[in-house]
Design a protein around this motif. Structure first.
Motif, PDB file in Angstrom:
ATOM      1  N   GLN A  18     -24.519  13.443 -35.081  1.00 59.36           N
ATOM      2  CA  GLN A  18     -24.480  14.337 -33.924  1.00 59.36           C
ATOM      3  C   GLN A  18     -25.137  15.683 -34.213  1.00 59.36           C
ATOM      4  N   ALA A  19     -25.302  16.015 -35.487  1.00 59.30           N
ATOM      5  CA  ALA A  19     -25.958  17.275 -35.857  1.00 59.30           C
ATOM      6  C   ALA A  19     -27.430  17.070 -36.190  1.00 59.30           C
ATOM      7  N   MET A  20     -27.978  15.876 -35.911  1.00 57.86           N
ATOM      8  CA  MET A  20     -29.357  15.565 -36.286  1.00 57.86           C
ATOM      9  C   MET A  20     -30.175  15.212 -35.048  1.00 57.86           C
ATOM     10  N   THR A  21     -31.491  15.148 -35.238  1.00 53.41           N
ATOM     11  CA  THR A  21     -32.418  14.722 -34.186  1.00 53.41           C
ATOM     12  C   THR A  21     -33.070  13.414 -34.619  1.00 53.41           C
ATOM     13  N   PHE A  22     -33.608  12.670 -33.653  1.00 60.77           N
ATOM     14  CA  PHE A  22     -34.199  11.384 -34.017  1.00 60.77           C
ATOM     15  C   PHE A  22     -35.457  11.536 -34.886  1.00 60.77           C
TER      16      PHE A  22
END
Length: 337
Positions: A145-149
Protein backbone atom coordinates in the motif's frame (compact mmCIF):
# COMPACT_ATOMS: atom_id res chain seq x y z
CA UNK A 1 -47.05 20.91 19.30
CA UNK A 2 -43.66 22.40 20.09
CA UNK A 3 -42.71 19.29 22.07
CA UNK A 4 -43.63 17.03 19.13
CA UNK A 5 -41.59 19.13 16.72
CA UNK A 6 -38.65 19.20 19.12
CA UNK A 7 -38.65 15.43 19.38
CA UNK A 8 -38.82 15.02 15.60
CA UNK A 9 -36.10 17.59 14.95
CA UNK A 10 -33.83 16.14 17.64
CA UNK A 11 -33.57 12.79 15.87
CA UNK A 12 -31.17 13.83 13.10
CA UNK A 13 -30.96 10.37 11.48
CA UNK A 14 -34.68 9.58 11.50
CA UNK A 15 -36.44 12.88 12.25
CA UNK A 16 -37.02 16.15 10.41
CA UNK A 17 -33.61 16.07 8.77
CA UNK A 18 -34.59 12.83 7.06
CA UNK A 19 -37.94 14.31 6.05
CA UNK A 20 -36.43 17.47 4.54
CA UNK A 21 -33.45 15.95 2.72
CA UNK A 22 -34.18 12.27 1.99
CA UNK A 23 -35.00 11.42 -1.65
CA UNK A 24 -37.17 8.50 -0.56
CA UNK A 25 -40.88 8.57 -1.64
CA UNK A 26 -42.00 8.40 2.02
CA UNK A 27 -40.03 11.53 2.85
CA UNK A 28 -41.54 13.36 -0.14
CA UNK A 29 -45.05 12.50 1.09
CA UNK A 30 -44.21 13.71 4.58
CA UNK A 31 -42.98 17.02 3.20
CA UNK A 32 -46.35 17.53 1.48
CA UNK A 33 -48.16 16.63 4.70
CA UNK A 34 -46.08 19.15 6.64
CA UNK A 35 -47.12 21.87 4.23
CA UNK A 36 -50.78 21.03 4.80
CA UNK A 37 -50.33 20.96 8.60
CA UNK A 38 -48.69 24.39 8.59
CA UNK A 39 -51.36 25.72 6.21
CA UNK A 40 -54.19 24.63 8.51
CA UNK A 41 -53.17 27.12 11.22
CA UNK A 42 -53.92 30.35 9.29
CA UNK A 43 -57.09 28.76 7.92
CA UNK A 44 -58.37 28.02 11.42
CA UNK A 45 -57.25 31.44 12.62
CA UNK A 46 -59.18 33.13 9.80
CA UNK A 47 -62.30 31.18 10.69
CA UNK A 48 -61.93 32.31 14.31
CA UNK A 49 -61.70 35.97 13.28
CA UNK A 50 -64.79 35.75 11.07
CA UNK A 51 -66.69 34.05 13.87
CA UNK A 52 -65.90 36.82 16.34
CA UNK A 53 -66.54 39.71 13.93
CA UNK A 54 -69.84 38.60 12.45
CA UNK A 55 -71.09 36.69 15.44
CA UNK A 56 -71.76 33.53 13.50
CA UNK A 57 -70.99 31.46 16.57
CA UNK A 58 -70.37 32.33 20.19
CA UNK A 59 -66.71 33.06 20.90
CA UNK A 60 -66.38 30.16 23.32
CA UNK A 61 -67.66 27.70 20.69
CA UNK A 62 -65.21 29.03 18.08
CA UNK A 63 -62.30 28.74 20.46
CA UNK A 64 -63.37 25.20 21.36
CA UNK A 65 -63.62 24.23 17.70
CA UNK A 66 -60.20 25.74 17.00
CA UNK A 67 -58.58 23.92 19.91
CA UNK A 68 -60.22 20.60 19.16
CA UNK A 69 -59.48 20.88 15.43
CA UNK A 70 -55.87 21.88 16.10
CA UNK A 71 -55.35 19.00 18.50
CA UNK A 72 -56.90 16.56 16.04
CA UNK A 73 -54.95 17.70 13.00
CA UNK A 74 -51.65 18.02 14.79
CA UNK A 75 -52.15 14.64 16.44
CA UNK A 76 -52.82 13.08 13.05
CA UNK A 77 -49.83 14.89 11.61
CA UNK A 78 -47.54 13.66 14.35
CA UNK A 79 -48.85 10.12 13.96
CA UNK A 80 -48.38 10.26 10.20
CA UNK A 81 -44.92 11.76 10.54
CA UNK A 82 -43.90 9.23 13.17
CA UNK A 83 -45.18 6.28 11.16
CA UNK A 84 -43.54 7.52 8.00
CA UNK A 85 -40.27 8.18 9.77
CA UNK A 86 -40.32 4.74 11.34
CA UNK A 87 -40.92 3.15 7.96
CA UNK A 88 -38.16 5.23 6.44
CA UNK A 89 -35.80 4.24 9.25
CA UNK A 90 -36.65 0.57 8.78
CA UNK A 91 -36.06 0.87 5.05
CA UNK A 92 -32.74 2.59 5.70
CA UNK A 93 -31.64 -0.11 8.12
CA UNK A 94 -32.60 -2.85 5.69
CA UNK A 95 -30.69 -1.12 2.93
CA UNK A 96 -27.68 -0.74 5.22
CA UNK A 97 -27.91 -4.44 6.07
CA UNK A 98 -28.03 -5.45 2.42
CA UNK A 99 -25.15 -3.12 1.66
CA UNK A 100 -23.13 -4.63 4.50
CA UNK A 101 -23.81 -8.13 3.15
CA UNK A 102 -22.72 -7.09 -0.32
CA UNK A 103 -19.58 -5.49 1.10
CA UNK A 104 -18.80 -8.64 3.08
CA UNK A 105 -19.27 -10.80 -0.03
CA UNK A 106 -17.06 -8.45 -2.03
CA UNK A 107 -14.32 -8.50 0.60
CA UNK A 108 -14.44 -12.30 0.82
CA UNK A 109 -14.29 -12.62 -2.98
CA UNK A 110 -11.50 -10.05 -3.18
CA UNK A 111 -9.34 -11.66 -0.51
CA UNK A 112 -9.93 -15.32 -1.42
CA UNK A 113 -9.52 -14.94 -5.18
CA UNK A 114 -7.10 -17.42 -6.81
CA UNK A 115 -5.49 -14.59 -8.82
CA UNK A 116 -3.82 -11.43 -7.60
CA UNK A 117 -6.02 -8.31 -7.56
CA UNK A 118 -4.90 -4.73 -6.98
CA UNK A 119 -6.70 -1.39 -6.99
CA UNK A 120 -4.38 1.20 -8.54
CA UNK A 121 -4.86 4.96 -8.31
CA UNK A 122 -4.45 7.26 -11.32
CA UNK A 123 -0.99 8.14 -10.00
CA UNK A 124 0.05 4.48 -10.02
CA UNK A 125 -0.12 3.86 -6.26
CA UNK A 126 -1.26 0.43 -5.09
CA UNK A 127 -4.30 1.45 -3.05
CA UNK A 128 -5.38 -2.04 -2.09
CA UNK A 129 -4.17 -5.57 -2.83
CA UNK A 130 -5.44 -9.01 -1.96
CA UNK A 131 -3.50 -11.86 -0.35
CA UNK A 132 -2.65 -13.60 -3.63
CA UNK A 133 -1.14 -10.44 -5.11
CA UNK A 134 1.04 -10.04 -2.01
CA UNK A 135 2.09 -13.72 -2.22
CA UNK A 136 3.12 -13.37 -5.86
CA UNK A 137 5.39 -10.39 -5.11
CA UNK A 138 6.57 -11.58 -1.69
CA UNK A 139 5.48 -8.41 0.14
CA UNK A 140 2.90 -7.91 2.85
CA UNK A 141 -0.32 -6.12 1.94
CA UNK A 142 0.66 -3.20 4.19
CA UNK A 143 4.03 -2.82 2.44
CA UNK A 144 2.41 -2.80 -0.99
CA UNK A 145 0.00 0.00 0.00
CA UNK A 146 3.02 2.30 0.36
CA UNK A 147 4.37 1.44 -3.11
CA UNK A 148 3.57 2.18 -6.76
CA UNK A 149 3.34 -0.32 -9.59
CA UNK A 150 6.48 1.07 -11.36
CA UNK A 151 8.49 0.16 -8.24
CA UNK A 152 7.67 -3.54 -8.63
CA UNK A 153 7.80 -3.65 -12.45
CA UNK A 154 10.85 -5.01 -14.29
CA UNK A 155 12.63 -1.98 -15.85
CA UNK A 156 12.54 -3.31 -19.42
CA UNK A 157 8.75 -3.85 -19.22
CA UNK A 158 7.94 -0.48 -17.61
CA UNK A 159 7.78 1.74 -20.77
CA UNK A 160 5.23 -0.54 -22.46
CA UNK A 161 3.21 -0.93 -19.26
CA UNK A 162 3.21 2.82 -18.62
CA UNK A 163 2.09 3.51 -22.22
CA UNK A 164 -0.92 1.20 -21.75
CA UNK A 165 -1.63 2.90 -18.41
CA UNK A 166 -1.76 6.34 -20.01
CA UNK A 167 -3.98 5.14 -22.87
CA UNK A 168 -6.58 3.70 -20.53
CA UNK A 169 -6.61 6.89 -18.43
CA UNK A 170 -7.14 9.01 -21.56
CA UNK A 171 -10.06 6.82 -22.62
CA UNK A 172 -8.33 5.55 -25.77
CA UNK A 173 -8.87 1.95 -24.60
CA UNK A 174 -11.23 0.45 -22.01
CA UNK A 175 -8.93 -2.34 -20.86
CA UNK A 176 -5.74 -4.13 -21.80
CA UNK A 177 -3.94 -7.44 -21.23
CA UNK A 178 -0.23 -8.11 -21.43
CA UNK A 179 2.55 -10.30 -20.09
CA UNK A 180 5.09 -8.57 -17.91
CA UNK A 181 7.73 -9.24 -15.31
CA UNK A 182 7.54 -8.16 -11.68
CA UNK A 183 10.40 -7.84 -9.22
CA UNK A 184 9.77 -9.75 -6.01
CA UNK A 185 10.92 -8.55 -2.61
CA UNK A 186 13.85 -11.00 -2.68
CA UNK A 187 14.97 -9.61 -6.07
CA UNK A 188 13.82 -12.58 -8.14
CA UNK A 189 11.76 -12.15 -11.32
CA UNK A 190 8.22 -13.45 -11.70
CA UNK A 191 6.33 -13.56 -15.00
CA UNK A 192 2.66 -12.58 -14.80
CA UNK A 193 -0.31 -12.18 -17.11
CA UNK A 194 -1.78 -8.75 -16.36
CA UNK A 195 -5.31 -7.54 -17.15
CA UNK A 196 -6.30 -3.95 -16.32
CA UNK A 197 -9.76 -2.36 -16.42
CA UNK A 198 -11.02 1.09 -15.44
CA UNK A 199 -13.65 1.86 -12.78
CA UNK A 200 -15.54 5.17 -12.91
CA UNK A 201 -17.86 6.79 -10.39
CA UNK A 202 -21.46 7.88 -11.01
CA UNK A 203 -20.22 11.18 -12.50
CA UNK A 204 -17.98 9.44 -15.03
CA UNK A 205 -14.69 10.34 -13.35
CA UNK A 206 -11.95 7.78 -12.94
CA UNK A 207 -12.14 6.18 -9.51
CA UNK A 208 -9.30 3.67 -9.77
CA UNK A 209 -7.96 0.89 -11.98
CA UNK A 210 -8.50 -2.81 -11.29
CA UNK A 211 -5.47 -5.00 -12.05
CA UNK A 212 -5.75 -8.76 -12.19
CA UNK A 213 -2.45 -10.66 -12.05
CA UNK A 214 -1.83 -14.36 -12.72
CA UNK A 215 1.55 -16.00 -12.10
CA UNK A 216 2.74 -17.65 -15.34
CA UNK A 217 6.39 -18.14 -14.39
CA UNK A 218 6.19 -21.93 -14.57
CA UNK A 219 4.40 -21.76 -17.92
CA UNK A 220 7.14 -19.49 -19.25
CA UNK A 221 9.85 -21.89 -18.07
CA UNK A 222 8.02 -24.80 -19.67
CA UNK A 223 7.71 -22.87 -22.94
CA UNK A 224 11.45 -22.06 -22.85
CA UNK A 225 12.31 -25.72 -22.25
CA UNK A 226 10.08 -26.78 -25.15
CA UNK A 227 11.68 -24.17 -27.41
CA UNK A 228 15.16 -25.41 -26.43
CA UNK A 229 14.04 -28.99 -27.10
CA UNK A 230 12.76 -27.97 -30.55
CA UNK A 231 16.06 -26.31 -31.37
CA UNK A 232 17.96 -29.39 -30.20
CA UNK A 233 15.65 -31.62 -32.25
CA UNK A 234 16.21 -29.56 -35.39
CA UNK A 235 19.98 -29.66 -34.84
CA UNK A 236 19.86 -33.40 -34.22
CA UNK A 237 17.82 -34.03 -37.39
CA UNK A 238 20.28 -31.94 -39.39
CA UNK A 239 23.22 -33.99 -38.10
CA UNK A 240 21.46 -37.31 -38.60
CA UNK A 241 20.43 -36.47 -42.14
CA UNK A 242 24.05 -35.65 -42.94
CA UNK A 243 25.30 -38.84 -41.30
CA UNK A 244 22.75 -40.95 -43.15
CA UNK A 245 23.61 -39.43 -46.52
CA UNK A 246 27.40 -39.63 -46.14
CA UNK A 247 27.78 -43.45 -46.38
CA UNK A 248 25.42 -43.62 -49.35
CA UNK A 249 27.14 -40.92 -51.40
CA UNK A 250 30.18 -42.98 -52.47
CA UNK A 251 28.01 -46.03 -53.08
CA UNK A 252 25.75 -44.08 -55.41
CA UNK A 253 28.79 -42.54 -57.08
CA UNK A 254 30.34 -45.97 -57.69
CA UNK A 255 27.11 -47.38 -59.07
CA UNK A 256 26.47 -44.46 -61.39
CA UNK A 257 30.05 -44.11 -62.57
CA UNK A 258 31.57 -45.47 -65.77
CA UNK A 259 34.53 -47.18 -64.10
CA UNK A 260 34.27 -50.94 -63.66
CA UNK A 261 33.44 -52.09 -60.15
CA UNK A 262 36.38 -54.00 -58.75
CA UNK A 263 36.83 -55.89 -55.51
CA UNK A 264 38.00 -52.82 -53.58
CA UNK A 265 34.92 -50.88 -54.65
CA UNK A 266 32.66 -53.74 -53.57
CA UNK A 267 34.45 -53.86 -50.20
CA UNK A 268 33.98 -50.10 -49.84
CA UNK A 269 30.27 -50.39 -50.63
CA UNK A 270 29.91 -53.21 -48.10
CA UNK A 271 31.62 -51.14 -45.40
CA UNK A 272 29.45 -48.10 -46.09
CA UNK A 273 26.27 -50.14 -46.02
CA UNK A 274 27.37 -51.69 -42.74
CA UNK A 275 28.14 -48.19 -41.44
CA UNK A 276 24.64 -47.07 -42.48
CA UNK A 277 23.16 -50.01 -40.59
CA UNK A 278 25.27 -49.07 -37.56
CA UNK A 279 23.87 -45.53 -37.61
CA UNK A 280 20.32 -46.89 -37.79
CA UNK A 281 21.06 -49.17 -34.83
CA UNK A 282 22.37 -46.16 -32.91
CA UNK A 283 19.09 -44.37 -33.60
CA UNK A 284 17.18 -47.37 -32.29
CA UNK A 285 19.32 -47.27 -29.16
CA UNK A 286 18.44 -43.62 -28.82
CA UNK A 287 14.72 -44.39 -28.94
CA UNK A 288 15.22 -46.96 -26.19
CA UNK A 289 16.91 -44.28 -24.09
CA UNK A 290 13.89 -41.99 -24.62
CA UNK A 291 11.48 -44.76 -23.63
CA UNK A 292 13.23 -46.21 -20.57
CA UNK A 293 15.88 -43.64 -19.73
CA UNK A 294 18.55 -46.36 -19.59
CA UNK A 295 21.03 -47.82 -22.09
CA UNK A 296 23.69 -50.42 -21.45
CA UNK A 297 26.98 -49.47 -23.12
CA UNK A 298 29.61 -51.98 -24.18
CA UNK A 299 33.24 -50.84 -23.91
CA UNK A 300 35.79 -52.60 -26.14
CA UNK A 301 39.13 -51.74 -27.82
CA UNK A 302 38.96 -50.42 -31.36
CA UNK A 303 41.80 -50.19 -33.85
CA UNK A 304 42.11 -46.63 -35.11
CA UNK A 305 43.92 -47.21 -38.43
CA UNK A 306 41.12 -49.31 -40.02
CA UNK A 307 38.59 -46.62 -39.12
CA UNK A 308 40.71 -44.00 -40.87
CA UNK A 309 41.16 -46.30 -43.89
CA UNK A 310 37.38 -46.85 -44.10
CA UNK A 311 36.78 -43.10 -44.04
CA UNK A 312 39.27 -42.50 -46.85
CA UNK A 313 37.82 -45.36 -48.90
CA UNK A 314 34.34 -43.87 -48.47
CA UNK A 315 35.55 -40.60 -49.95
CA UNK A 316 37.80 -42.13 -52.63
CA UNK A 317 35.22 -42.31 -55.41
CA UNK A 318 34.04 -38.65 -55.18
CA UNK A 319 37.69 -37.58 -54.97
CA UNK A 320 38.65 -39.57 -58.05
CA UNK A 321 35.83 -37.90 -59.96
CA UNK A 322 37.54 -34.60 -59.17
CA UNK A 323 40.92 -36.08 -60.17
CA UNK A 324 42.19 -36.13 -56.63
CA UNK A 325 44.17 -38.91 -55.04
CA UNK A 326 44.44 -39.56 -51.31
CA UNK A 327 47.15 -41.83 -49.90
CA UNK A 328 47.63 -42.91 -46.29
CA UNK A 329 50.97 -43.69 -44.65
CA UNK A 330 50.94 -45.03 -41.08
CA UNK A 331 54.33 -44.75 -39.46
CA UNK A 332 53.16 -46.02 -36.07
CA UNK A 333 51.84 -49.33 -35.04
CA UNK A 334 48.10 -49.68 -35.05
CA UNK A 335 46.96 -47.59 -32.04
CA UNK A 336 44.14 -48.90 -29.94
CA UNK A 337 41.44 -46.54 -28.63
Amino acid sequence: LFLAWAVLCGNLRGGMALVFFSPEPVAKGLRRLLFLVVLILPVLGGIQLFQQRYGWYPSELGISLLVISSIFFFTMAVLQLGGGLIRAELLRRRADHRRALRDADFIATFEQAAVGIAHVSISGRLMRTNKRFAEILGYSQEELQAMTFPEVTYPEDLPRDWAYFQKILKGEITHYSTEKRYIRKDGSIVWCHLTVALLRNSKGKVKYLISTVEDITESKRTAERLAAADRAKDHFISIISHELRTPLTPVLAALSGTDPIDESTIAMMRRNIEHEASIINDLLDLTRISASGKLQLELRPVALHPLIQETVDALASPLRNRQLDVRLHFNLDDPVV
